[in-house]
Design an enzyme around this catalytic site. Structure first.
Site, PDB file in Angstrom:
ATOM      1  N   ASP A   1      -0.053   6.751  10.813  1.00  0.00           N
ATOM      2  CA  ASP A   1      -0.229   5.458  11.711  1.00  0.00           C
ATOM      3  C   ASP A   1       1.226   4.761  11.792  1.00  0.00           C
ATOM      4  O   ASP A   1       1.193   3.527  12.401  1.00  0.00           O
ATOM      5  CB  ASP A   1      -1.246   4.467  10.849  1.00  0.00           C
ATOM      6  CG  ASP A   1      -0.624   4.169   9.354  1.00  0.00           C
ATOM      7  OD1 ASP A   1       0.240   4.720   8.990  1.00  0.00           O
ATOM      8  OD2 ASP A   1      -1.136   3.494   8.626  1.00  0.00           O
TER       9      ASP A   1
ATOM     10  N   HIS B   1       2.043   4.416   6.756  1.00  0.00           N
ATOM     11  CA  HIS B   1       1.545   5.058   5.527  1.00  0.00           C
ATOM     12  C   HIS B   1       2.192   6.525   5.772  1.00  0.00           C
ATOM     13  O   HIS B   1       1.504   7.269   6.543  1.00  0.00           O
ATOM     14  CB  HIS B   1       0.196   4.870   5.350  1.00  0.00           C
ATOM     15  CG  HIS B   1      -0.189   3.500   5.241  1.00  0.00           C
ATOM     16  ND1 HIS B   1      -0.708   2.707   6.141  1.00  0.00           N
ATOM     17  CD2 HIS B   1      -0.305   2.691   4.087  1.00  0.00           C
ATOM     18  CE1 HIS B   1      -1.051   1.614   6.016  1.00  0.00           C
ATOM     19  NE2 HIS B   1      -0.724   1.387   4.681  1.00  0.00           N
TER      20      HIS B   1
ATOM     21  N   SER C   1       0.835  -1.290  -0.247  1.00  0.00           N
ATOM     22  CA  SER C   1      -0.095   0.076   0.142  1.00  0.00           C
ATOM     23  C   SER C   1       0.904   1.201  -0.043  1.00  0.00           C
ATOM     24  O   SER C   1       0.370   2.437  -0.461  1.00  0.00           O
ATOM     25  CB  SER C   1      -1.091   0.182   1.220  1.00  0.00           C
ATOM     26  OG  SER C   1      -0.362  -0.107   2.541  1.00  0.00           O
TER      27      SER C   1
END
Length: 252
Positions: free
Chosen positions: A230, A233, A53
């Site tokens: 977080d 990311h 991601s």
């Protein structure tokens, strides 16, 4: 002096300070390639960003065209690719982002034919590893550090067998403490994945991007949540930091 003028000057100064900070952070952590004589990018090269991601960054998977902003999402891959295209218009580079959110190494391998080998990359950048650890924390994955290392090594062997001259860029999986998802319990387990990734980088003589060192330096300048809410990311600032580190590591 008017308030609007004062605010403009303040924002301009703050932006300049942020840019200077990123430059100093990267300079402190990333070395220029040894004996660099010329760019690793040649005319007509295909460059591929791969990973999870962090690389995906919300890209449009329905349109995976090269050199298209919506095909890159809003992360470091977009910023790094944009800089390459700006710096080397005469080289006519073809750049793809094929990161997919949630991926672990074995999932890269499952889609490697379509999302790597069929693209015939001349330069291949991979950032993978955080999910190989993170997903074990909630019981959704039972992989081990041995699985990660063996799968990663097999993936690179497969790639080099298909493209003996491919230039590899391996990026260090990273974490940032005092953020919403990451605490001190990440430190020792993630170190194992980082050591394994560096070991593989050394074995395959790849370019190495030391993202953990970069973020460790970055939190001396601003809180962890400034760079990544977080801990995994990146924010806008974190993405720019990563792109700057990546570009310096490859010698750009």
């Amino acid at each position: 002096m008017s308030i609007s003028r004062r605010n403009f000057l303040y924002k301009s100064t703050a932006g300049a300070v942020a840019a200077a900070s990123i430059t100093s952070i990267v300079s402190a952590c990333v070395s220029e390639p040894e004996q660099k004589k010329e760019s690793i990018f040649a005319k007509g090269d295909t460059v591929l960003f791969q990973g999870d991601s962090i690389t995906d960054a919300g890209r449009d998977r329905q349109d995976e065209s090269a050199n298209r902003a919506w095909s890159f999402g809003n992360g470091y891959a977009l910023l790094a690719a944009s800089q390459l295209l700006n710096a080397y218009p005469e080289e006519q580079l073809t750049i793809y982002n094929r990161g997919i959110s949630g991926n672990k190494v074995f999932q890269l391998a499952d889609r490697w034919e379509k999302d790597c080998l069929e693209l015939n990359p001349d330069v291949l950048s991979i950032l993978i590893g955080v999910n190989d650890y993170w997903h074990t924390r909630n019981g959704n994955y039972d992989g081990t550090i041995e699985v990660y290392e063996n799968d990663y090594r097999a993936l690179l062997k497969r790639t080099q067998e298909a493209f003996p001259g491919v230039k590899l860029v391996l990026c260090e999986p990273f974490y940032v403490l005092e953020t919403s998802a990451v605490d001190e319990t990440w430190i020792e387990p993630m170190k194992q994945y980082q050591v394994a990734a560096k070991k593989i980088s050394d074995e395959f003589e790849t370019i190495w991007v030391p993202f953990q060192q970069v973020f460790d330096e970055a939190i001396k300048h601003a809180p962890g949540t400034y760079w990544t809410p977080d801990g995994v990311h990146p924010s806008m600032a974190g993405a720019q930091l990563m792109a700057a580190a990546w570009l310096k590591a490859v010698g750009e």
